[in-house]
Scaffold this active site. Structure first.
Site, short mmCIF file in Angstrom:
data_model
loop_
_atom_site.label_atom_id
_atom_site.label_comp_id
_atom_site.label_asym_id
_atom_site.label_seq_id
_atom_site.Cartn_x
_atom_site.Cartn_y
_atom_site.Cartn_z
N ASN A 48 33.11 -10.68 17.40
CA ASN A 48 31.95 -10.93 18.27
C ASN A 48 30.70 -11.26 17.45
O ASN A 48 29.59 -11.23 17.97
CB ASN A 48 31.68 -9.70 19.13
CG ASN A 48 32.87 -9.34 19.99
OD1 ASN A 48 33.50 -10.22 20.59
ND2 ASN A 48 33.21 -8.07 20.05
N HIS A 134 32.12 -3.91 32.00
CA HIS A 134 32.63 -3.18 30.84
C HIS A 134 32.84 -1.69 31.16
O HIS A 134 32.09 -1.10 31.93
CB HIS A 134 31.62 -3.32 29.71
CG HIS A 134 32.09 -2.88 28.37
ND1 HIS A 134 31.90 -1.61 27.91
CD2 HIS A 134 32.75 -3.55 27.40
CE1 HIS A 134 32.41 -1.51 26.68
NE2 HIS A 134 32.93 -2.68 26.35
N GLU A 178 27.43 -7.96 34.03
CA GLU A 178 27.30 -8.48 32.67
C GLU A 178 26.72 -9.88 32.72
O GLU A 178 27.02 -10.63 33.65
CB GLU A 178 28.69 -8.55 32.00
CG GLU A 178 29.25 -7.18 31.68
CD GLU A 178 30.57 -7.23 30.92
OE1 GLU A 178 30.78 -8.12 30.08
OE2 GLU A 178 31.41 -6.36 31.20
N SER A 182 32.65 -10.24 29.05
CA SER A 182 33.20 -10.09 27.70
C SER A 182 34.62 -10.61 27.56
O SER A 182 35.00 -11.09 26.51
CB SER A 182 33.15 -8.62 27.29
OG SER A 182 33.91 -7.81 28.16
N ASP A 207 24.03 -6.34 31.50
CA ASP A 207 24.53 -6.05 30.16
C ASP A 207 24.73 -7.37 29.43
O ASP A 207 25.63 -8.15 29.76
CB ASP A 207 25.84 -5.25 30.28
CG ASP A 207 26.45 -4.89 28.93
OD1 ASP A 207 26.18 -5.59 27.94
OD2 ASP A 207 27.23 -3.91 28.88
N HIS A 210 27.26 -9.84 25.26
CA HIS A 210 27.81 -11.13 24.79
C HIS A 210 26.89 -12.29 25.11
O HIS A 210 27.31 -13.45 25.06
CB HIS A 210 29.19 -11.36 25.39
CG HIS A 210 30.17 -10.32 24.97
ND1 HIS A 210 30.92 -10.40 23.81
CD2 HIS A 210 30.48 -9.11 25.53
CE1 HIS A 210 31.65 -9.31 23.68
NE2 HIS A 210 31.41 -8.51 24.71
N LYS A 240 26.98 -7.30 18.10
CA LYS A 240 27.73 -8.55 18.29
C LYS A 240 26.98 -9.68 17.59
O LYS A 240 27.00 -9.74 16.37
CB LYS A 240 28.02 -8.74 19.76
CG LYS A 240 29.12 -7.71 20.13
CD LYS A 240 29.38 -7.42 21.53
CE LYS A 240 30.45 -6.32 21.60
NZ LYS A 240 30.53 -5.64 22.86
#
Ligand SMILES: *Cc1c(COP(=O)(O)O)cnc(C)c1O
Length: 388
Positions: A48, A134, A178, A182, A207, A210, A240
């Site tokens: 990542n 997640h 998110e 992810s 979130d 990523h 990440k």
């Protein structure tokens, strides 16, 4: 009663039987997306580290110099004596880059979600979260004591229905999702979600684990649409694209003050080590100064999807859903033989029956690496493989 060891061995046996047992493999990562694994030199498409910053000379130097000036550890929690000078500096850099009033750094992204969610929601409240969120958001939501309800992945109509019912109750409503998913690489439809949250007075946490450094010019998912979205809780990780370690949330000054008093995972955990904070600060400064670097991983992902005739990548993450766990492992093993590290992702990380190769691209790959991987994968995909 079973003995403790027998309990564990029985459970491991069940995992083995389903090709779901996981093992730790030593992987020594180097610069330029290279790694050594199982005695083999490989190009990794399973990190990542989207910008290659974990091995960037300026980031490494910042980490070393932080150790020299501040020591190896923070020595205490932030509210006692662990608030070394790099932490407020890092928080200021994050807030400025993301266009927020303030930021708060936690020990990790996992701790950040647990800390934020449990500080803001409790019994009598409702948490609505995307079903593909997640694991640490589910953990935080359950731990909070609020009523937890999933909405269908990226489905604003379903969220709207659930929100109507939830908002009619007496408590607060939180929405969790998110920015870039992810395991799927798609983006949350934030303009629609933000509008719903505002209309119902719900609090939105996105979130961006990523998304930081890779979408919205590197500033994250709230900036990835034609109009910036008003996301009051922009959470993310420094592990990440920032190539270091630690979690953060960007929010208003009032929210940050409150969380630094009441988020237990912040209050009762030691401050982030100086090396991690110093390296993360250099990484965030680099992101803010280099939008072309931030655009690069998604460009390479699009090159890959074009080569394979797949739907155009929206982020540096491209899932190839194989379905069966054993078959996914076999393809991953064949790729490793050819020098490509693409790990198999299996349940419970992803829903049952959707085992996949999760391919992630980094600015440190070159186009030749990407095209070689695409050709190797094409030769190994099952005949009935169909992109979603
Ligand atoms: C990795 C990840 C986290 C956890 O972050 P860490 O800093 O590694 O603890 C949280 N949320 C999502 C979506 C992630 O992918």
């Amino acid at each position: 009663m079973k003995s403790l060891d027998q309990f564990c061995l029985d459970r491991l046996g069940e995992l083995d039987a389903q090709a779901l047992r996981r093992r730790l493999v030593v992987t020594n990562r180097g610069a330029e997306g290279r790694a050594a694994r199982q005695g083999r030199a490989v190009v990794s498409f399973s990190c990542n580290d989207y910008l290659g910053l974990s091995h960037d000379p300026a980031v490494l130097e910042a980490g070393r110099s932080a150790i020299t000036s501040h020591g190896a550890g923070a020595g205490a929690s932030r509210l006692i004596t662990g608030n070394h000078g790099l932490l407020p500096e890092l928080e200021a850099a994050l807030a400025s880059f993301k266009g927020a009033e303030a930021a708060l750094v936690f020990g990790s992204g996992y701790l950040a979600n647990i800390g934020i969610i449990t500080a803001l929601a409790g019994s009598g409240d409702v948490i609505l979260l995307d079903e593909l969120s997640h694991s640490c958001m589910f953990s935080g939501a359950r731990l909070s004591g609020a009523r937890v309800e999933k909405f269908r992945h990226n489905d604003t109509a379903d969220l709207g229905d659930k929100l109507k019912t939830a908002a009619a109750g007496a408590g607060q409503v939180m929405i969790l999702t998110e920015g870039v998913f992810s395991m799927d690489g798609d983006l949350a439809p934030l303009p629609g979600i933000c509008a719903l949250a505002e209309a119902h007075g719900a609090w939105l946490l996105v979130d961006d684990a990523h998304a930081l450094g890779v979408v919205g010019g590197g500033r994250g998912s709230a900036h990835a649409f034609s109009q910036p979205c008003r996301v009051p809780l922009q959470m993310g990780t420094l592990s990440k694209s920032a190539g270091s370690y630690g979690g953060y949330v960007c929010a208003s000054r009032a929210v940050i003050e409150y969380l630094s008093n009441r988020a237990r995972a912040f209050v009762y955990s030691t401050g982030l080590p100086p090396a991690s904070a110093g390296a993360a600060l250099a990484a965030v400064q680099r992101m803010a100064a280099d939008p072309a670097l931030c655009a690069r991983p998604s460009e390479l992902a699009r090159l890959f999807t074009q080569r394979l005739g797949l739907p155009l990548a929206q982020s540096p993450i491209v899932p190839l859903i194989i379905g069966d766990a054993g078959q996914t492992l076999a393809i991953s093993a064949a790729l490793l033989e050819q020098g490509f590290l693409v790990t198999a992702i299996r349940p419970p990380t992803v829903p049952a029956g959707t085992s996949r190769l999760r391919v992630t691209f980094s600015a440190s790959h070159d186009e030749a690496d990407v095209l070689a991987l695409a050709d190797a994968i094409e030769a190994l995909l099952p005949a009935d493989f169909a992109a979603p």
